[in-house]
Design an enzyme around this catalytic site. Structure first.
Site, PDB file in Angstrom:
ATOM      1  N   THR A 162      19.320 -40.479  12.165  1.00 41.71           N
ATOM      2  CA  THR A 162      18.132 -40.129  12.931  1.00 41.71           C
ATOM      3  C   THR A 162      18.149 -38.620  13.132  1.00 41.71           C
ATOM      4  O   THR A 162      19.048 -37.928  12.661  1.00 41.71           O
ATOM      5  CB  THR A 162      18.126 -40.832  14.309  1.00 41.71           C
ATOM      6  OG1 THR A 162      19.122 -40.228  15.142  1.00 41.71           O
ATOM      7  CG2 THR A 162      18.352 -42.321  14.179  1.00 41.71           C
ATOM      8  N   CYS A 163      17.199 -38.095  13.896  1.00 41.75           N
ATOM      9  CA  CYS A 163      17.180 -36.654  14.155  1.00 41.75           C
ATOM     10  C   CYS A 163      18.368 -36.223  15.015  1.00 41.75           C
ATOM     11  O   CYS A 163      18.759 -35.062  14.989  1.00 41.75           O
ATOM     12  CB  CYS A 163      15.870 -36.239  14.811  1.00 41.75           C
ATOM     13  SG  CYS A 163      15.556 -37.043  16.399  1.00 41.75           S
ATOM     14  N   ASN A 164      18.964 -37.149  15.740  1.00 40.01           N
ATOM     15  CA  ASN A 164      20.070 -36.815  16.635  1.00 40.01           C
ATOM     16  C   ASN A 164      21.447 -37.224  16.142  1.00 40.01           C
ATOM     17  O   ASN A 164      22.448 -36.801  16.718  1.00 40.01           O
ATOM     18  CB  ASN A 164      19.849 -37.437  18.014  1.00 40.01           C
ATOM     19  CG  ASN A 164      18.807 -36.694  18.801  1.00 40.01           C
ATOM     20  OD1 ASN A 164      18.704 -35.474  18.709  1.00 40.01           O
ATOM     21  ND2 ASN A 164      18.022 -37.418  19.572  1.00 40.01           N
ATOM     22  N   ARG A 165      21.521 -38.063  15.111  1.00 40.94           N
ATOM     23  CA  ARG A 165      22.848 -38.501  14.658  1.00 40.94           C
ATOM     24  C   ARG A 165      22.823 -39.011  13.231  1.00 40.94           C
ATOM     25  O   ARG A 165      21.792 -39.483  12.740  1.00 40.94           O
ATOM     26  CB  ARG A 165      23.411 -39.573  15.579  1.00 40.94           C
ATOM     27  CG  ARG A 165      22.603 -40.863  15.622  1.00 40.94           C
ATOM     28  CD  ARG A 165      23.244 -41.837  16.590  1.00 40.94           C
ATOM     29  NE  ARG A 165      22.404 -42.999  16.816  1.00 40.94           N
ATOM     30  CZ  ARG A 165      22.835 -44.120  17.361  1.00 40.94           C
ATOM     31  NH1 ARG A 165      24.094 -44.242  17.719  1.00 40.94           N
ATOM     32  NH2 ARG A 165      22.019 -45.128  17.554  1.00 40.94           N
TER      33      ARG A 165
END
Length: 101
Positions: free
Chosen positions: A49-52
């Protein structure tokens, strides 16, 4: 059965590093297939995802440092020197990996 997680997220890596190891949908399918094909993992999940970005899987029974192999694979797949990821990655096993997911 053992479950292994290797990943990085917004707490462990700056956005520039997260962008370098992000997987598109096609890359996630390819990475999962390569992890199985190379015998590093028997079952795989690639989450990005954009965070991980995280790699989950079930290693073969005789894989004492499976997490290390996954880390090397992650660097190689994204054409990075393994040392580039030092300090950015985390490892979790079994119930901790499942809870994290």
């Amino acid at each position: 059965m053992e479950i292994v997680l290797v990943g990085l997220n917004h707490r462990t890596a700056p956005v520039e590093m997260r962008e370098r190891v992000a997987f598109s949908a096609e890359q996630a399918r390819q990475a999962a297939g390569e992890l199985r094909g190379r015998g590093i993992l028997l079952e795989t999940v690639v989450l990005s995802t954009c965070n991980r970005s995280e790699l989950y899987g079930v290693p073969p029974a005789a894989a004492p440092d499976c997490a290390g192999e996954i880390e090397d694979f992650l660097a190689c797949f994204h054409q990075l020197a393994p040392a580039t990821l030092n300090g950015c990655l985390y490892r979790q096993h079994n119930l901790d990996a499942v809870r994290h997911l």
